[in-house]
Design an enzyme around this catalytic site. Sequence first.
Site, PDB file in Angstrom:
ATOM      1  N   MET A  48      -5.782  10.024   9.817  1.00 33.79           N
ATOM      2  CA  MET A  48      -6.170  10.655   8.569  1.00 33.79           C
ATOM      3  C   MET A  48      -6.960  11.937   8.641  1.00 33.79           C
ATOM      4  SD  MET A  48      -6.804   6.992   6.583  1.00 33.79           S
ATOM      5  CE  MET A  48      -7.307   6.240   8.215  1.00 33.79           C
ATOM      6  N   LYS A  91      -3.898   3.737  -2.969  1.00 37.45           N
ATOM      7  CA  LYS A  91      -4.665   4.596  -3.721  1.00 37.45           C
ATOM      8  C   LYS A  91      -4.348   5.909  -3.337  1.00 37.45           C
ATOM      9  CE  LYS A  91      -8.494   1.435  -3.173  1.00 37.45           C
ATOM     10  NZ  LYS A  91      -7.629   0.283  -2.279  1.00 37.45           N
ATOM     11  N   ASP A 115       0.782  -1.330   0.110  1.00 40.31           N
ATOM     12  CA  ASP A 115      -0.065  -0.169  -0.061  1.00 40.31           C
ATOM     13  C   ASP A 115       0.726   1.392   0.141  1.00 40.31           C
ATOM     14  OD1 ASP A 115      -2.274  -1.228  -0.191  1.00 40.31           O
ATOM     15  OD2 ASP A 115      -2.835  -1.029   1.973  1.00 40.31           O
TER      16      ASP A 115
END
Lengths: 244, 244
Positions: free
Chosen positions: B172, B63, B41
């Site tokens: 986040m 992503k 990732d």
Amino acid sequence: MNNDSLVRPLVSLVGAGPGDPELITVKGLDRLLEADIVLYDALVSPELLEHARMGAELIYAGKHPGRHSISQEAIHALLVKHVQAGRRVVRLKGGDPYIFGKGAEEALFLKARGIRVEVIPGITSAVAVPAAAGIPLTHRGISSSFAVMTGHRTEDNRPVLVPQADTLVYLMCVSNLENIVRSIAGERGQWDLPCAVIESGTTKRQKVITGALRNIVGRSKRAKLEPPAVLVVGEVVRLRGPLR
Amino acid sequence: MNNDSLVRPLVSLVGAGPGDPELITVKGLDRLLEADIVLYDALVSPELLEHARMGAELIYAGKHPGRHSISQEAIHALLVKHVQAGRRVVRLKGGDPYIFGKGAEEALFLKARGIRVEVIPGITSAVAVPAAAGIPLTHRGISSSFAVMTGHRTEDNRPVLVPQADTLVYLMCVSNLENIVRSIAGERGQWDLPCAVIESGTTKRQKVITGALRNIVGRSKRAKLEPPAVLVVGEVVRLRGPLR
């Protein structure tokens, strides 16, 4: 090595992880391999201590209720004595040094005396013990938050905290399980909430008891649940079926 | 190796830890060293990938908003394809596989197809990033509970959760920081609550911004805060002075 590290003594405060000796970090193992002195707690795996080099001194600093055990002051004094004698000192704690377990207290004590402290995190049982039992603390559409508490009775007998999070994790839950379960059911009004109690999680002795708030106390008694154990409460417990 | 492991393919779902490549577990590094295929990732440290053996295939499965990137379905398909071709497959995720990041989704997908999955936990940023900045999530007399949430805006635009725990950790948090801070201040009625925002915690690029709810948004803007970052709120933030 910079100048600072040549001048001032250093204690490495290392998290041993949740039980499985292979779940220590690479950095934590590295410090253990180099240590002259290892002060270790009750929940540290004996296999992990076998990594210490020949001649390293291993000092048990765990506490057991009802047994004569070393005081926090004596632990502080030992750390200071050995590091000031020029030895490489590792303070090895179960789980993560800064999640319960008085890691920050020891760090504050040492720093106030001019001793450097490096904190090497460990895998906390709060996350890894449920995972090893097939229970993720978060899952899309089911849980986007979790809260972690000790299950211990508090000295001032405060009621058990039941935060408004999707998944609840109570560490060290055995002696106070009934009180915790009543508090959650009282707060949420849901005796059917799925839950699991996991004893000695991630180790070969792992035991998992699942149920709902209404029956978990009885099931834990019948299974002769013993410390250390973690209680997990929330819809994520249902994933254990497909995930285990 | 038991019979089962000779018969059915296995995917190792490994937590890479919070950023510092030495904070992977011994078991996780072991799987990485043996892998034929590593699907990794965005937040996995490049230094960690250098441990893969010569000839191992490294596949980026991260992503990035606004960039063309691989879909979750494509990740599932790649895992199945490679493991069914007899390759040793490691799925390497930032932090812990079961703390956000869709680890349980991938495990459920694979298990439903008869593929074995082993989950090797990683150190979650929720714990290690504050620790590396000198902030323990718990401390006797100051914090005996913590809650962890994503700071991301939710798809259904739910208000930000503010659980009743001593320490709050929002992962986040960058794009939604103002909203999170307003929600906490609204819920607690305390704009003076100490807090810290930590960018790229545990890595060499770590940046720590401290303050109180009333000024942390402005300070983060002036410091040009960028993802990934963690917000910690609670009295434990005051320990950063003596502990750093």
